[in-house]
Design an enzyme around this catalytic site. Structure first.
Site, PDB file in Angstrom:
ATOM      1  N   TYR A  58       0.836  -1.199   0.000  1.00  0.00           N
ATOM      2  CA  TYR A  58       0.000   0.000   0.000  1.00  0.00           C
ATOM      3  C   TYR A  58       0.872   1.250   0.000  1.00  0.00           C
ATOM      4  CZ  TYR A  58      -4.107  -2.890   1.115  1.00  0.00           C
ATOM      5  OH  TYR A  58      -5.126  -3.824   1.093  1.00  0.00           O
ATOM      6  N   HIS A 129      -1.538 -12.205   0.522  1.00  0.00           N
ATOM      7  CA  HIS A 129      -2.348 -11.264  -0.251  1.00  0.00           C
ATOM      8  C   HIS A 129      -3.003 -11.884  -1.475  1.00  0.00           C
ATOM      9  CE1 HIS A 129      -2.510  -6.623  -1.005  1.00  0.00           C
ATOM     10  NE2 HIS A 129      -3.674  -7.187  -1.185  1.00  0.00           N
ATOM     11  N   SER A 159      -5.993 -13.937   1.694  1.00  0.00           N
ATOM     12  CA  SER A 159      -6.790 -12.933   1.012  1.00  0.00           C
ATOM     13  C   SER A 159      -6.974 -13.395  -0.425  1.00  0.00           C
ATOM     14  CB  SER A 159      -6.078 -11.574   1.060  1.00  0.00           C
ATOM     15  OG  SER A 159      -6.809 -10.579   0.382  1.00  0.00           O
ATOM     16  N   ASN A 160      -8.188 -13.259  -0.933  1.00  0.00           N
ATOM     17  CA  ASN A 160      -8.480 -13.608  -2.327  1.00  0.00           C
ATOM     18  C   ASN A 160      -8.159 -15.068  -2.633  1.00  0.00           C
ATOM     19  OD1 ASN A 160      -9.074 -10.753  -3.071  1.00  0.00           O
ATOM     20  ND2 ASN A 160      -6.899 -10.482  -2.630  1.00  0.00           N
ATOM     21  N   GLY A 277     -12.523   1.358   3.885  1.00  0.00           N
ATOM     22  CA  GLY A 277     -11.316   1.806   3.216  1.00  0.00           C
ATOM     23  C   GLY A 277     -11.192   3.297   2.981  1.00  0.00           C
ATOM     24  N   THR A 278     -12.230   4.070   3.253  1.00  0.00           N
ATOM     25  CA  THR A 278     -12.127   5.510   3.029  1.00  0.00           C
ATOM     26  C   THR A 278     -11.146   6.146   4.006  1.00  0.00           C
ATOM     27  OG1 THR A 278     -13.364   7.593   2.995  1.00  0.00           O
ATOM     28  CG2 THR A 278     -14.099   5.930   4.566  1.00  0.00           C
ATOM     29  N   ARG A 283     -16.456  10.330   6.721  1.00  0.00           N
ATOM     30  CA  ARG A 283     -17.076   9.111   6.183  1.00  0.00           C
ATOM     31  C   ARG A 283     -16.779   7.919   7.091  1.00  0.00           C
ATOM     32  NH1 ARG A 283     -16.483   5.943   0.859  1.00  0.00           N
ATOM     33  NH2 ARG A 283     -18.621   5.301   0.485  1.00  0.00           N
TER      34      ARG A 283
END
Length: 315
Positions: A58, A129, A159-160, A277-278, A283
């Site tokens: 990230y 990931h 993940s995924n 995720g914001t 928010r």
């Protein structure tokens, strides 16, 4: 109160830190980026979130680095939060192509780098990931067991990944897998429809790995939903049937459209934990009721949201 790794096994939302750290290049992060991260983390803590989701890629590592700055500036905060990060994706660099890389030496090195950036001596939860088709589960399990034995990582997840991929890894691990993070939202509904399209022609067009939701429920693996707010497509005042329904339900229940979207996930019996995720504090705070209250959606309201979002009748 000390946060526990078990916190990630509930439906309580996690805060996803992908939006922190400035740009997606090698430019250094700035004081403004640190302040931005502090404001987001403060907003998440204010509404009761204690688990923070990272990945080594990230912002090219800068998301972890600015979070480490936030921890360093707030004595005692590390003991109050759960730190989750991911490894397994290598971005193109120095003439090398992008790739998935779950080789044992890579996993260990990436975790050591994450620990340095996060300014901590242990990762509470490490997720793999993406699957790496060139690395077998035996080698991956060896690396995870080593990290656990050294006290560098407390718990592991993926993940995924599909049920079959998880089982191949579980069969070789001496520590449990606690989470599988997948894209799930009112906009990304294939995880729901996979379970109801059985014995229909439409099943062939559903790309979600069938049985993964049921497998995770059976084995106590938390489903974490990335993209849970659907990138804002239903909560920004849009004039669409789904956005109007979300807004009407929020008004009827005295809450926010963001909460309605998160409740839709949390209401499912798989006990899905949304990842928020914001990076906008206002928010984040709009998700307060999804942290503090059980999902207030009836059976009928849940179905109404699903059918309206899919734009057609039940499959």
């Amino acid at each position: 109160m000390t946060a526990r790794t078990d916190d990630v096994r509930t439906t309580r939302p996690l805060y996803g830190c992908m939006g922190l750290g400035g740009t997606w290049d090698d430019e250094p992060y700035t004081a403004a980026d640190i302040a931005h991260a502090e404001a987001a983390v403060e907003a998440a803590l204010d509404i009761g979130i204690t688990a923070f989701d990272h990945a080594d890629i990230y912002r090219r590592g800068k998301a972890e680095s600015v979070f480490g700055e936030v921890l360093a500036r707030a004595p005692g905060l590390r003991e109050r939060v759960v730190l989750q990060t991911k490894c397994g994706i290598r971005q193109a660099d120095g003439g090398l192509p992008s790739m998935y890389d779950l080789r044992a030496k890579t996993i260990v090195r990436r975790v050591e780098e994450s620990l340095t950036r996060l300014r901590t001596d242990v990762v509470d939860v490490l997720l793999l990931h993406r699957p790496d088709p060139l690395t077998g589960p035996e080698e991956i399990a060896q690396a995870l067991s080593s990290l656990h034995g050294q006290g560098l990582v407390r718990s592991f997840g993926v993940s995924n990944m599909s049920a079959a991929q998880i089982e191949a890894l579980r069969a070789r691990l001496d520590v449990p897998l606690v989470a599988d993070q997948l894209e799930m939202s009112l906009a990304r509904r294939d995880w729901v429809e996979s379970g109801v399209l059985v014995n229909t022609e439409a099943a062939a067009g559903n790309g979600f790995p069938h049985g993964t939701v049921e497998y995770c429920r059976t084995h106590g693996i938390q489903l974490q939903a990335w993209g849970a707010l659907a990138q804002g497509r239903y909560t920004g005042g849009q004039d669409t049937p789904t956005a109007r329904l979300v807004a009407a339900l929020a008004d009827r229940k005295g809450t926010t459209p963001e909460t309605i979207l998160l409740w839709w996930l949390q209401r499912h019996p798989a006990r899905i934990a949304p990842v928020i995720g914001t990076s906008r504090p206002e928010r984040i705070r709009a998700c307060r009721d999804a942290v503090r209250h059980a999902p207030d959606l009836t059976h009928e309201e849940w179905y109404d949201l699903w059918i309206t979002a899919r734009g057609g009748p039940l499959p």
